[in-house]
Design an enzyme around this catalytic site. Structure first.
Site, PDB file in Angstrom:
ATOM      1  CE  LYS A  81      18.949 -31.595  47.786  1.00 61.36           C
ATOM      2  NZ  LYS A  81      20.011 -32.501  47.294  1.00 61.36           N
ATOM      3  CB  SER A 156      19.768 -31.887  43.659  1.00 58.96           C
ATOM      4  OG  SER A 156      20.075 -32.753  44.732  1.00 58.96           O
ATOM      5  CB  SER A 180      22.960 -33.866  44.851  1.00 60.24           C
ATOM      6  OG  SER A 180      22.378 -34.246  43.636  1.00 60.24           O
TER       7      SER A 180
END
Length: 474
Positions: A81, A156, A180
């Site tokens: 990420k 996210s 997330s």
């Protein structure tokens, strides 16, 4: 509505990450072939999903050719990420305000992740600073859900979830400061475990925060992959103060006391599909011999204000101290409207922060008291169906999108403020075939309990697969 997936008859096939690693170890194919297949799959779907933030394919190919991997996922292609420092790649944080400057070194979790043997082929998308529950932007294409490209992939960790669900890679890094990992797992039909605070290396920036919200983990298509990930990190580093989880390989024998939460902290009712699937999950648990009892919410409505004050503080820190937080070259003029709105929200209420922190700590005590009587808590992961692209667009007027976020993300944040583990399991489906995640929480250090239960649910109700859904326009 369009389904998009990359599953095909290559060396990756329909294997999970453990299966890919075993194929490499057995000599059925090489790490280089697995990497080439993953890159071809990414190329096949990313034009429609927009889930890659930074490509790193040339270095990934070189690493695969050298084949110096070791660990549970030796040679498995994956994503990291793009809010996590990976040496040589810019950590853009999903924001145009952050300079395009390569990270000088790996951060601690990156080393742990690479220690499992994975081969990072790219960095995945996230909304600016991970503050939204949908991976959408004002300056570029949104990340789309492979089950329906008109729908949000969640956030996210939206880019990681979209590409794992689409079959481009079998497993990917995610992290979770308010849901997330679990939100995009629920949106995209994946397993998403938020570990106990401290179980995995955290974000360096949040180490000295009054409450460290963020836990690193993965999103995966099988319970097995998440269990092996956690066990392999434990092999690398034992965590003081937490009992080892060990390698969980199947359901547990013990029948559990389950607290059912069907009421949102916002007071808004669940939508029809979410309520139906939650009740179906409760029925399934009872069929499996667990005892389920509906109970009142273990936090009160004041929690909303306390959490949103703290959430807004994170935006304020980027807005006012971005150069220190995000590094040299930070351009505050390029902040997105949601980050700016949250920052202004905090500035108007900054005097409330000490009492909000105290309130969150009191909520933690109340939330954890529920585990004196129950082994796990079950709820929906999200309060309503995954919204269409645009519903949580950061350009929507702040008051409107703020209210929408609070109503949507009503169940996951309590685990971040308390530090307790939680897992979203894809055993629900909406009337139109979209995944619905069911959420299970346990007390500190009890990931084994969650993984054993997830294995049992996966066996009893095999997860619906995107490759079995109708393809093309629907």
């Amino acid at each position: 509505m369009k389904h998009v997936h990359a599953f095909t008859d290559d060396v990756l096939g329909e294997r999970d990450a453990v299966g890919v690693a075993r194929g490499i170890a057995a000599g059925e194919f090489t790490a280089a072939e697995a990497t080439a297949a993953a890159l071809a799959r990414i190329d096949a779907v990313n034009g429609q999903l927009a889930a890659i933030a930074v490509d790193d394919r040339e270095r990934a190919r070189a690493r695969a050719g050298a084949n110096g991997f070791s660990g549970a996922f030796a040679g498995v292609p994956t994503l990291i990420k793009n809010n996590t420092d990976y040496a040589g790649l810019p950590t853009r944080q999903g924001s145009a305000a952050v300079a395009d400057r390569p990270a000088a070194a790996h951060e601690p979790f990156t080393g742990e992740f690479l220690g499992t043997g994975v081969n990072v082929v790219a960095a995945s998308t996230l909304p600016p600073f991970g503050l939204n529950a949908s991976t959408e932007f004002v300056d570029r294409e949104p990340t789309r859900n492979p089950w329906n490209t008109d729908v949000s992939a969640g956030a996210s960790s939206g880019g990681s979830a979209a590409l794992v669900a689409a079959g481009a890679v079998p497993i990917a890094h995610a992290n979770d400061g308010g849901g997330s990992i679990r939100i995009p797992a629920a949106a995209c039909g994946l397993v998403g475990l938020k570990p106990t605070r401290g179980r995995t290396a955290g974000l360096p920036a949040s180490a000295n925060a009054p409450i460290d919200l963020v836990s690193n983990g993965v999103v995966s298509r099988s319970v097995r992959d998440t269990a092996y990930f956690l066990a392999d990190l434990e092999r690398q580093r034992r965590v003081a103060g937490l009992d080892p989880v060990g390698l969980v390989q199947g359901p547990g024998a013990r029948r559990l006391r389950v607290a059912l939460i069907a009421d949102s902290v916002t007071g808004q009712p669940l939508d029809t599909d979410t309520h139906r699937e939650l009740m179906a999950a409760a029925d399934l648990l009872e069929e499996l011999g667990h005892r389920v009892e509906q109970v009142p919410l273990p936090v009160d409505r004041a929690y909303i204000d306390h959490f949103t004050d703290y959430w807004a503080l994170l935006a304020f820190s980027f807005d006012r101290f971005g150069g220190k937080v995000a590094g040299p070259g930070f351009d505050r003029t390029k902040l997105d409207p949601l980050t700016r709105g949250l920052s202004r929200h905090f500035a108007r209420r900054f005097y409330r922060l000490p009492s909000s922190i105290i309130g969150l700590k009191r909520s933690t005590a109340k939330f954890r008291r529920a585990f004196a009587d129950y082994d796990v808590i079950v709820s929906p992961t999200l309060a309503h169906a995954t919204p269409e692209i645009g519903y949580l667009d950061p350009a929507v007027p702040f008051g409107e999108v703020f209210d929408r976020l609070i109503r949507y993300v009503a169940f996951t944040p309590a685990n971040n403020t308390s530090g307790t583990p939680a897992i979203s399991v894809p055993i629900g489906r909406s009337a139109d075939g979209m995944p619905i995640g069911i959420h299970f929480s346990a007390d500190l250090g009890e990931e084994r309990k969650l993984l054993e239960l997830a294995y049992e649910l996966e066996a009893a109700r095999p997860f619906y697969r995107i490759q079995d859904a109708s393809s093309g326009d629907a």
